[in-house]
Write an enzyme that holds these catalytic residues in place. Structure first.
Site, PDB file in Angstrom:
ATOM      1  N   ALA A   1       0.767  -1.130   0.031  1.00 56.06           N
ATOM      2  CA  ALA A   1      -0.011  -0.046   0.021  1.00 56.06           C
ATOM      3  C   ALA A   1       0.710   1.275  -0.044  1.00 56.06           C
ATOM      4  O   ALA A   1       0.552   2.240  -0.627  1.00 56.06           O
ATOM      5  CB  ALA A   1      -1.067  -0.012   1.282  1.00 56.06           C
TER       6      ALA A   1
ATOM      7  N   CYS B   1      15.768   0.187   1.145  1.00 56.57           N
ATOM      8  CA  CYS B   1      14.576  -0.191   1.642  1.00 56.57           C
ATOM      9  C   CYS B   1      14.330  -0.074   3.192  1.00 56.57           C
ATOM     10  O   CYS B   1      13.359   0.423   3.676  1.00 56.57           O
ATOM     11  CB  CYS B   1      14.014  -1.559   1.321  1.00 56.57           C
TER      12      CYS B   1
HETATM   13  N1  PLP Z   1       9.194  -5.804  -3.018  1.00 61.03           N
HETATM   14  C1  PLP Z   1       9.744  -4.665  -3.626  1.00 61.03           C
HETATM   15  C2  PLP Z   1       9.978  -4.682  -5.295  1.00 61.03           C
HETATM   16  C3  PLP Z   1       9.709  -3.512  -2.776  1.00 61.03           C
HETATM   17  O1  PLP Z   1      10.477  -2.394  -3.501  1.00 61.03           O
HETATM   18  C4  PLP Z   1       9.688  -3.779  -1.601  1.00 61.03           C
HETATM   19  C5  PLP Z   1       9.685  -2.384  -0.768  1.00 61.03           C
HETATM   20  O2  PLP Z   1      10.352  -1.498  -1.030  1.00 61.03           O
HETATM   21  C6  PLP Z   1       8.934  -4.663  -1.116  1.00 61.03           C
HETATM   22  C7  PLP Z   1       8.731  -5.887  -1.851  1.00 61.03           C
HETATM   23  C8  PLP Z   1       8.741  -4.899   0.323  1.00 61.03           C
HETATM   24  O3  PLP Z   1       7.286  -4.364   0.707  1.00 61.03           O
HETATM   25  P1  PLP Z   1       6.753  -3.668   2.226  1.00 61.03           P
HETATM   26  O4  PLP Z   1       7.488  -2.606   2.512  1.00 61.03           O
HETATM   27  O5  PLP Z   1       5.264  -3.561   1.868  1.00 61.03           O
HETATM   28  O6  PLP Z   1       7.118  -4.757   3.023  1.00 61.03           O
END
Ligand code: PLP
Length: 392
Positions: A206, A332
């Site tokens: 989201a 991330c």
């Molecule tokens: N997959 C991709 C390609 C992403 O860029 C990210 C987060 O940066 C995720 C998965 C993980 O998402 P979440 O933050 O909702 O756990």
């Protein structure tokens, strides 16, 4: 720099997009009522109605049926749910022996989750999955009587490069393999249709599309697909994910999905024009800059630039001080400085990879952002160039 006091430029939508006003409104209206979506009374039924409306919007974003959407706490959980070696598919357990994942998948895929065995697949110099490598791995495992699950993302979070998901799915089907597509970055930025892609599972988040953090979904190709639940408890989400649903976050997710889908084509054009100008003006005005994944089809909002003789983390800090928010590598779990596995898989030499920064635009981006960002890069890059490398 001609920056209005306090005016910041946010170019990190791939990390988290700002909350869309529609999503904020949807979440706020849920906070008025106490309902648990599993309760039978009026408040519970109201929460259920909100949840199911959100589910329909999220399903439309993925081109799926609403009953195929399983709400989770985010894409990481959705991936952990989907990456199981024996999901139930239309009443039968589909036993998979190995996970085959492209080398540029997000760490949430590369962890392999409940798979005991995983193999990564090469990409080319532009960061696209090598379909020959996939085919030969599928053949090798099929010849040994082993079934695979293949994980291929729709678009890479660092470079924005689109992956050949439908082609990978076609090869996988020919070898009886299951397919999971991590569509976190593609969702809301390009058209997605699960049946056209022909994948079994698809993950969404989201907060990448302007919803709240802490919500996501695993989307199933058919309602008869049942990933093995990770959490035991209540029968929420048709027994596929126990735990009371986060109705405000799901409502915001639904509103963000509906808005992103309604604006998909106009936003793709607007953002690619902004992104292309940003890229061009930085590349044209500074020596020693390269666009990673250039020449490949990319998301309209993302660019990964590498700066010769610059350390990415120094540039990120200097730009932050100048009011520009960007990230180095995937970032991330921001703050972590490490080599990008995506650039390593693309065989980008270390001296280039060390100077890679990602700029990602989105619904809140405008022409002024591009002007201010270009101006800041022109000032900051010559200042930090060489200095941080010599210091290291
Ligand atoms: N997959 C991709 C390609 C992403 O860029 C990210 C987060 O940066 C995720 C998965 C993980 O998402 P979440 O933050 O909702 O756990």
């Amino acid at each position: 720099m001609a920056r209005k006091a306090g005016r910041r430029v946010y170019l990190d939508h791939n990390a988290t997009a700002p909350l869309r006003p529609q999503a904020r409104q949807a979440a706020l209206s849920c906070l008025e009522g106490p309902g648990n979506a599993s309760s039978v009374h009026a408040e519970g039924r109201a929460a259920r109605a909100i949840l199911e409306r959100a589910r329909t919007h999220v399903a439309h974003l993925a081109g799926a049926e609403s009953r195929c959407v399983v709400f989770t706490s985010g894409a990481t959980e959705a991936l952990a749910l989907g990456l199981h070696p024996s999901p139930e598919m239309d009443g039968q357990f589909a036993q998979c022996d190995i996970l085959l994942a492209s080398a540029v998948e997000h760490p949430a895929v590369l962890r392999g989750h409940r798979f005991a065995e995983m193999e990564t697949l090469a990409v080319d110099s532009r960061g696209r999955l090598d379909l020959d490598a996939l085919e030969s791995a599928l053949k090798r495992h099929a010849a040994a009587g082993r079934r695979a699950m293949v994980a291929v993302m729709a678009a890479n979070n660092e470079t924005g490069v689109l992956q050949p998901v439908a082609e990978a799915a076609r090869l996988s089907r020919a070898h009886d393999a299951l397919v999971l597509c991590d569509a976190v970055q593609a969702a809301g930025r390009m058209k997605l249709d699960m049946s056209v892609l022909d994948v079994d599972f698809l993950s969404l988040s989201a907060h990448k599309i302007g919803g709240l953090q802490g919500a996501g979904a695993l989307v199933l190709a058919r309602a008869g697909h049942r990933p093995l639940a990770m959490l035991a408890g209540g029968g929420q989400e048709r027994g596929r994910r126990a735990g009371t649903e986060n109705v405000p976050a799901c409502a915001a997710f639904g509103a963000a999905a509906a808005t992103a889908l309604a604006d998909l084509e106009t936003e793709a054009l607007r953002l690619s024009a902004l992104r292309d100008r940003l890229e061009r003006e930085i590349v044209d005005s500074l020596p020693g800059v390269r666009v990673m994944g250039a020449g490949a089809e990319r998301l309209p909002n993302t660019t990964l630039l590498t700066f010769e003789d610059v350390r990415a983390e120094t540039l990120v800090i200097a730009l932050d001080l100048a009011g520009i928010s960007i990230s180095s590598g995937s970032a991330c779990s921001s703050g972590k400085v490490g080599a990008s596995h995506v650039l390593a898989a693309m065989q980008v030499p270390a001296e280039w990879a060390g100077g890679a920064i990602r700029l990602s635009l989105g619904w809140s981006s405008c022409e002024d952002d591009v002007d201010l960002a270009v101006e800041a890069f022109r000032k900051v890059v010559p200042r930090v160039r060489g200095r941080s490398i010599r210091a290291a």
